[in-house]
Design an enzyme around this catalytic site. Structure first.
Site, PDB file in Angstrom:
ATOM      1  N   LEU A 109      19.517  -0.659  30.945  1.00 57.06           N
ATOM      2  CA  LEU A 109      19.594   0.185  32.149  1.00 57.06           C
ATOM      3  C   LEU A 109      20.384  -0.489  33.264  1.00 57.06           C
ATOM      4  CD1 LEU A 109      15.875   1.399  32.434  1.00 57.06           C
ATOM      5  CD2 LEU A 109      17.832   2.797  31.786  1.00 57.06           C
ATOM      6  N   GLY A 110      20.252  -1.785  33.327  1.00 57.47           N
ATOM      7  CA  GLY A 110      20.917  -2.486  34.420  1.00 57.47           C
ATOM      8  C   GLY A 110      20.803  -3.982  34.240  1.00 57.47           C
ATOM      9  N   ASP A 159      15.086  -7.450  50.984  1.00 57.61           N
ATOM     10  CA  ASP A 159      16.357  -7.124  50.337  1.00 57.61           C
ATOM     11  C   ASP A 159      16.447  -5.613  50.151  1.00 57.61           C
ATOM     12  OD1 ASP A 159      18.848  -7.737  49.329  1.00 57.61           O
ATOM     13  OD2 ASP A 159      18.127  -8.035  47.281  1.00 57.61           O
ATOM     14  N   LYS A 170      17.735  -8.681  32.722  1.00 56.58           N
ATOM     15  CA  LYS A 170      18.323  -7.469  32.163  1.00 56.58           C
ATOM     16  C   LYS A 170      17.204  -6.447  32.122  1.00 56.58           C
ATOM     17  CE  LYS A 170      22.075  -9.081  29.238  1.00 56.58           C
ATOM     18  NZ  LYS A 170      22.071 -10.503  28.947  1.00 56.58           N
TER      19      LYS A 170
HETATM   20  P1  AMP Z   1      17.111  -5.402  39.124  1.00 62.66           P
HETATM   21  O1  AMP Z   1      17.393  -6.657  38.383  1.00 62.66           O
HETATM   22  O2  AMP Z   1      15.669  -5.130  39.323  1.00 62.66           O
HETATM   23  O3  AMP Z   1      17.920  -5.255  40.392  1.00 62.66           O
HETATM   24  O4  AMP Z   1      17.602  -4.222  38.180  1.00 62.66           O
HETATM   25  C1  AMP Z   1      18.956  -4.043  37.855  1.00 62.66           C
HETATM   26  C2  AMP Z   1      19.233  -2.555  37.691  1.00 62.66           C
HETATM   27  O5  AMP Z   1      18.479  -2.024  36.596  1.00 62.66           O
HETATM   28  C3  AMP Z   1      18.843  -1.689  38.881  1.00 62.66           C
HETATM   29  O6  AMP Z   1      19.784  -1.688  39.892  1.00 62.66           O
HETATM   30  C4  AMP Z   1      18.677  -0.335  38.208  1.00 62.66           C
HETATM   31  O7  AMP Z   1      19.921   0.296  38.012  1.00 62.66           O
HETATM   32  C5  AMP Z   1      18.087  -0.679  36.854  1.00 62.66           C
HETATM   33  N1  AMP Z   1      16.637  -0.605  36.909  1.00 62.66           N
HETATM   34  C6  AMP Z   1      15.807  -1.603  37.293  1.00 62.66           C
HETATM   35  N2  AMP Z   1      14.534  -1.228  37.212  1.00 62.66           N
HETATM   36  C7  AMP Z   1      14.538   0.040  36.753  1.00 62.66           C
HETATM   37  C8  AMP Z   1      13.519   0.997  36.468  1.00 62.66           C
HETATM   38  N3  AMP Z   1      12.233   0.684  36.616  1.00 62.66           N
HETATM   39  N4  AMP Z   1      13.870   2.214  36.015  1.00 62.66           N
HETATM   40  C9  AMP Z   1      15.189   2.517  35.859  1.00 62.66           C
HETATM   41  N5  AMP Z   1      16.196   1.663  36.111  1.00 62.66           N
HETATM   42  C10 AMP Z   1      15.885   0.446  36.557  1.00 62.66           C
END
Ligand code: AMP
Length: 462
Positions: free
Chosen positions: A18-19, A134, A25
């Site tokens: 997803l991201g 943040d 990840k």
């Molecule tokens: P993070 O490392 O938490 O910033 O996550 C990186 C990216 O993953 C985020 O910017 C979202 O695009 C995606 N992401 C993180 N958590 C979720 C979630 N619970 N549901 C859907 N997408 C997510």
């Protein structure tokens, strides 16, 4: 492209990526029991250790456990292997708010709804001594009903991390969204800094661009320091008035959340029946149980909710993490983990562990009582030096074939307990024990590393 799926700890089927952040990840996943969608954040322990971020992750875990609000992304559970930590999170199907904003500005009604939800979430966290630090559109996700979910508490600081002057001292956050006092590296009030970032988010939602922007970073900082911004002509007078009060470079006179709530623009169209602190959500865990209701402070499932009195309690990874060397989160454990109990892990199913304990009790002429879910009591028949000796053996499930058993004296003489434990119980348990706490540990078989879907793909590539 079809991605081969992988089941994580027999509980979650991992899907697409997803991201991605610097250390983590995030994957889409589904519970194998309830089919519920979740997001799993995979953190590389090695990278965290090398970057000296252990404290930050510990904080992230403890913060997420404190926070439960409909507009804050919920952490269902944490799992870990020797090299990775898995955060099982509520899945935000609507993706990032940023994606919406990058397609163009939002209309005032929509922006107001998100701003109200953001302020509710931030207020709720502040009341618990948690500051996000943040806040930016990338950390603001949307669920399937287009409700806001604040994510990523990686940079949060708990109130306890304040210095004696009561101010936070780490510079973090994303330049365009951070408050002037954060940039100036003065100690700052986390609450006031978050309010500033909320103001930047509000501006971005309504304008479609940043209030403080310059290709030259120094110039951008200068603009932030002076709160030099210009509202586009489509901003209503009410929202302009509010923005000027939020984007006030002086944190001491910057508007408070309480005053934001009272502002005309904020209140418009708001259902005031619910105050923020009342709107705690009943969280149902992906495995279908009500996680918030069933756990007591020790992470054990309470007896009242138990139908099958002998099913052991399940562990949510704080314990698993403690079993891997080099990343001991024991400081986060609840009181029972800080006492000097004897603990061992076993690769046997719960039924085998229970039979073994029953067999030992018989051999040692101890009475055995099954008290509640996963808890057995072994009791002496005769009075000892300090009354009847009583030993609790509690079984926690990590996976159906990997358990942690904790033994402790609940009554009687300590010396008597230590003697029977050392001379009789420990040797008798030998064939079901995989490792005793404090002894050299190996990686649990069920928790061995397997490549993640994208890693499998990479490996398959020539
Ligand atoms: P993070 O490392 O938490 O910033 O996550 C990186 C990216 O993953 C985020 O910017 C979202 O695009 C995606 N992401 C993180 N958590 C979720 C979630 N619970 N549901 C859907 N997408 C997510």
């Amino acid at each position: 492209m079809e991605i081969s799926s992988k089941v994580l700890m027999q509980k979650y089927e991992l899907g697409r990526l997803l991201g991605q952040g610097t250390f983590a990840k995030v994957y889409y996943a589904r519970s194998t029991t309830t089919n519920q969608s979740v997001a799993i954040k995979v953190i590389d322990k090695d990278k965290i250790l090398k970057a000296g971020l252990v404290e930050q992750i510990k904080r992230e875990i403890s913060v997420m456990r404190l926070v439960r609000h409909p507009n804050v992304l919920h952490l269902y559970e944490i799992m870990a292997t020797k090299s990775k930590i898995y955060f099982v999170l509520e899945y935000a199907k609507g993706g990032e708010l940023f994606d919406m904003v990058s397609k163009g500005k939002l209309n005032e009604e929509v922006a107001r709804k998100y701003f109200q939800q953001l302020v509710n979430a931030v207020d709720y966290c502040h009341c618990r001594g948690v500051y996000h630090r943040d806040i930016k559109p990338e950390n603001l996700l949307l669920d399937e009903n287009k409700n806001l979910k604040v994510s990523d508490f990686g940079l949060s600081a708990l109130a306890e991390s304040k210095r004696q002057d009561g101010l936070l001292h780490t510079t973090c956050g994303t330049p365009a969204y951070v408050a002037p006092e954060v940039i100036e590296r003065k100690g700052y009030d986390g609450a006031k800094a978050d309010i500033w970032s909320c103001g930047v988010v509000l501006f971005v939602m309504l304008a479609g661009y940043l209030p403080f922007h310059d290709s030259n970073l120094i110039e951008m900082y200068r603009k932030i320091g002076k709160a030099e911004f210009k509202c586009p002509n489509w901003f209503s007078p009410e929202v302009r008035r509010l923005l000027v009060k939020i984007l006030n470079p002086d944190p001491n006179t910057r508007i408070s959340i309480a005053k934001i709530r009272q502002s005309y623009w904020f209140k418009k169209g708001l259902n005031t029946r619910h105050t923020n602190t009342e709107v705690e959500e009943k969280i149902v865990s992906p495995s279908g149980t009500n996680a918030s209701d069933q756990r007591d402070n020790s992470g054990r499932l309470s007896a009242e909710t138990s139908q099958e009195s002998l099913r052991p309690s399940s562990l949510n990874a704080f314990d698993i993490i403690s079993f891997s060397t080099g990343f001991n989160l024991s400081g986060l454990f609840e009181s029972s983990f800080q006492k000097k109990e004897a603990k061992f892990t076993s690769k046997q199913p719960a039924s085998v562990i229970i039979s073994k304990l029953e067999e030992i009790a018989k051999l040692l002429r101890l009475k055995i009582k099954k008290v509640e879910r996963g808890l057995l009591k072994l009791e002496g028949i005769k009075e000892g030096r300090k009354g009847i000796l009583s030993i609790d053996a509690e079984i926690f499930e990590v996976t159906p074939y990997f358990h942690l058993v904790e033994m402790k004296k609940s009554d009687g003489d300590t010396l008597e307990y230590q003697k029977i434990l050392k001379e009789d119980i420990r040797p008798a348990l030998q064939d079901i024990v995989w490792v005793w706490q404090g002894e050299k540990q190996r990686e649990p078989p069920q928790l061995q590393e397997q490549p993640l879907p994208h890693e499998q793909q990479q490996q398959q590539q020539p």
